[in-house]
Design an enzyme around this catalytic site. Structure first.
Site, mmCIF file in Angstrom:
data_model
loop_
_atom_site.group_PDB
_atom_site.id
_atom_site.type_symbol
_atom_site.label_atom_id
_atom_site.label_comp_id
_atom_site.label_asym_id
_atom_site.label_seq_id
_atom_site.Cartn_x
_atom_site.Cartn_y
_atom_site.Cartn_z
ATOM 1 N N GLY A 82 33.182 48.743 31.056
ATOM 2 C CA GLY A 82 34.448 47.795 31.430
ATOM 3 C C GLY A 82 33.992 46.608 31.874
ATOM 4 N NE ARG A 129 34.937 51.761 28.476
ATOM 5 C CZ ARG A 129 35.015 51.506 29.829
ATOM 6 N NH1 ARG A 129 33.698 51.931 30.536
ATOM 7 N NH2 ARG A 129 35.922 51.088 30.248
ATOM 8 C CG ASP A 179 30.593 56.021 36.925
ATOM 9 O OD1 ASP A 179 31.157 55.263 36.091
ATOM 10 O OD2 ASP A 179 31.538 56.870 37.404
ATOM 11 C CB THR A 204 33.250 48.954 37.643
ATOM 12 O OG1 THR A 204 34.654 49.431 37.570
ATOM 13 C CG2 THR A 204 32.859 49.586 38.685
ATOM 14 C CG ASP A 224 37.756 51.709 37.781
ATOM 15 O OD1 ASP A 224 38.882 51.073 37.708
ATOM 16 O OD2 ASP A 224 37.326 52.462 36.977
ATOM 17 C CG ASP A 273 34.475 54.133 40.136
ATOM 18 O OD1 ASP A 273 34.138 52.994 39.874
ATOM 19 O OD2 ASP A 273 34.884 54.922 39.229
ATOM 20 C CG MET A 319 43.251 49.784 34.690
ATOM 21 S SD MET A 319 42.062 48.926 33.871
ATOM 22 C CE MET A 319 42.494 48.907 32.016
ATOM 23 N NE ARG A 337 37.916 55.987 32.711
ATOM 24 C CZ ARG A 337 37.186 55.235 32.174
ATOM 25 N NH1 ARG A 337 37.370 55.407 30.696
ATOM 26 N NH2 ARG A 337 36.168 54.440 32.330
ATOM 27 N N GLY A 354 52.627 45.839 50.247
ATOM 28 C CA GLY A 354 53.889 46.534 50.915
ATOM 29 C C GLY A 354 54.682 47.609 50.210
ATOM 30 C CB SER A 386 65.120 48.118 45.841
ATOM 31 O OG SER A 386 63.747 47.305 46.240
ATOM 32 C CD GLU A 414 43.443 54.188 34.240
ATOM 33 O OE1 GLU A 414 44.177 54.033 33.155
ATOM 34 O OE2 GLU A 414 42.479 53.356 34.445
ATOM 35 C CG HIS A 456 42.960 46.537 29.167
ATOM 36 N ND1 HIS A 456 44.013 47.549 28.867
ATOM 37 C CD2 HIS A 456 41.720 46.924 29.044
ATOM 38 C CE1 HIS A 456 43.020 48.545 28.316
ATOM 39 N NE2 HIS A 456 41.755 48.429 28.688
ATOM 40 C CD GLN A 507 45.671 47.268 36.791
ATOM 41 O OE1 GLN A 507 45.592 47.447 37.766
ATOM 42 N NE2 GLN A 507 45.897 47.673 35.604
ATOM 43 N NE ARG A 508 38.084 46.170 31.359
ATOM 44 C CZ ARG A 508 38.088 46.989 30.514
ATOM 45 N NH1 ARG A 508 38.363 48.168 30.985
ATOM 46 N NH2 ARG A 508 37.766 47.009 29.613
HETATM 47 O O1 F6P Z 1 36.778 49.263 33.943
HETATM 48 C C1 F6P Z 1 37.348 50.569 34.375
HETATM 49 C C2 F6P Z 1 38.728 50.838 33.861
HETATM 50 O O2 F6P Z 1 39.134 49.664 34.235
HETATM 51 C C3 F6P Z 1 39.122 51.820 34.180
HETATM 52 O O3 F6P Z 1 40.283 51.854 35.373
HETATM 53 C C4 F6P Z 1 39.988 52.250 32.898
HETATM 54 O O4 F6P Z 1 40.709 53.713 32.804
HETATM 55 C C5 F6P Z 1 39.148 51.974 31.769
HETATM 56 O O5 F6P Z 1 38.235 50.944 32.358
HETATM 57 C C6 F6P Z 1 39.697 51.407 30.551
HETATM 58 O O6 F6P Z 1 38.971 51.201 29.716
HETATM 59 P P1 F6P Z 1 38.756 50.768 28.297
HETATM 60 O O7 F6P Z 1 40.032 49.846 28.102
HETATM 61 O O8 F6P Z 1 37.264 50.008 28.010
HETATM 62 O O9 F6P Z 1 38.812 52.038 27.507
#
Ligand code: F6P
Length: 321
Positions: A11, A72, A103, A126, A128, A130, A170, A172, A186, A213, A220, A250, A252-253
């Protein structure tokens, strides 16, 4: 070390371009030829790459995504796929390799390093966050800033309409984005894969807030499901509330990397080249506090990293009236 190849893989993450720029410029500074391979391991197997120069990396530090492209590549997990990549690296006289990714990218590098005696350094990239062996991965800071910008906007409409919003972010396998964004925005509740979700406890938390509220941030990968599943599970107990979901996805990416991501990426890119020059191999780079450090690739892929679970308590304390 005469020629160093680099890839971005998995990603994409804001700040990858800053890392590419730092690698290319550091190589050129030391009279090393930087060689960019397109689309991660996919391009490596298909033999797609080119020598990079200053003009390729000028004015890219501010852009999200990756100028090299990413993928990927499942075929790289097969030995036949890696043989194609090894052939390409040998044919191009590559002396060292830098891989930027998560990873999955490091797992690929580990396999490659066992089959080809080529020095390899991994840079954690990444959103994430992680990855074991570093406090920060490239892209995480920008991603959480994107999330809090979105949650601030959702908060406006949530409070105007007295609604409870389940905002899915995001992550996973990990709750780093959800936990940090929850503290920074908050949010009244947060659900992450690292903690088993108790639906009735969530219902009580929402009821006991004393307002109609609120924001529930949902990673996710939460064990109770996606935001929509969780909303459907709490619905029967919260008939007096109006519930909505928002999946940030996405966005977020993407986007221009934050100052922090640009700085971390630039330092890591420069450090990776210097490690190769010192004949170091099979390492990932990381940042601990403000200090650059290394970890073996095998350790980085074996160990699991956890977010700071004390954030859960913090959110609970700040929610209570
Ligand atoms: O880059 C990590 C990540 O953003 C995860 O949090 C998310 O689940 C995944 O990639 C989604 O990736 P793609 O859209 O490439 O399948």
């Amino acid at each position: 070390m005469k020629k160093i190849a680099l890839i971005t893989s998995g990603g994409d993450a804001p700040g990858m371009n800053a890392a590419i720029r730092a690698i290319v410029k550091t190589c050129l500074h030391y009279n090393i030829v930087p060689y960019g391979i397109y689309d991660g391991y996919q391009g490596m197997m298909e033999g797609r790459g080119k020598q990079l120069n200053y003009s390729d990396v000028d004015n890219i530090i501010q852009y999200g995504g990756t100028i090299l492209g990413s993928a990927r590549a499942k075929e790289f997990l097969q030995v036949e796929g890696r043989q194609k990549a090894i052939h390409f690296l040998k044919e191009n006289n590559i002396d060292g390799l830098i891989v930027i990714g998560g990873d999955g990218t490091f797992a690929g590098a580990h396999l490659l390093g066992q089959e080809m005696k080529i020095p390899i350094i991994g840079i954690p990239g990444t959103i994430d966050n992680d990855i074991y062996g570093t406090d920060y991965t490239i892209g995480f800071d920008t991603a959480i800033n994107t999330v809090i910008g979105a949650v601030d906007k959702i908060r406006d409409t949530a409070s105007s309409h007295h609604r409870v919003f389940f905002v899915e972010v995001m992550g996973r396998d990990a709750g780093f984005i959800a936990l940090s964004s929850a503290v920074a925005s908050g949010a009244e509740s947060v659900l992450v894969p690292e903690e088993t979700t108790d639906i009735l406890e969530l219902v009580n938390n929402i009821k006991n807030q004393g307002k109609h509220s609120s924001i529930v941030l949902v990673a996710e990968g939460d064990d109770a499901g996606h935001a929509i599943d969780i909303m459907n599970k709490v619905k029967p107990y919260l008939k007096e509330y109006e519930l909505r979901i928002s999946v940030l996805g996405h966005i977020q990416r993407g986007g221009s990397p934050s100052a922090k991501d640009r700085i971390v990426a630039t330092r890591m890119g420069n450090f990776a080249v210097e490690l190769l020059i010192e004949n170091k191999t099979n390492l990932t780079v990381g940042i601990n506090g403000d200090i650059l450090k290394t970890c073996s690739i095998s350790e980085a892929i074996k160990q699991h990293t956890m977010p700071d679970m004390a954030f859960l308590k913090l959110i609970e304390v700040l929610r209570t009236k």
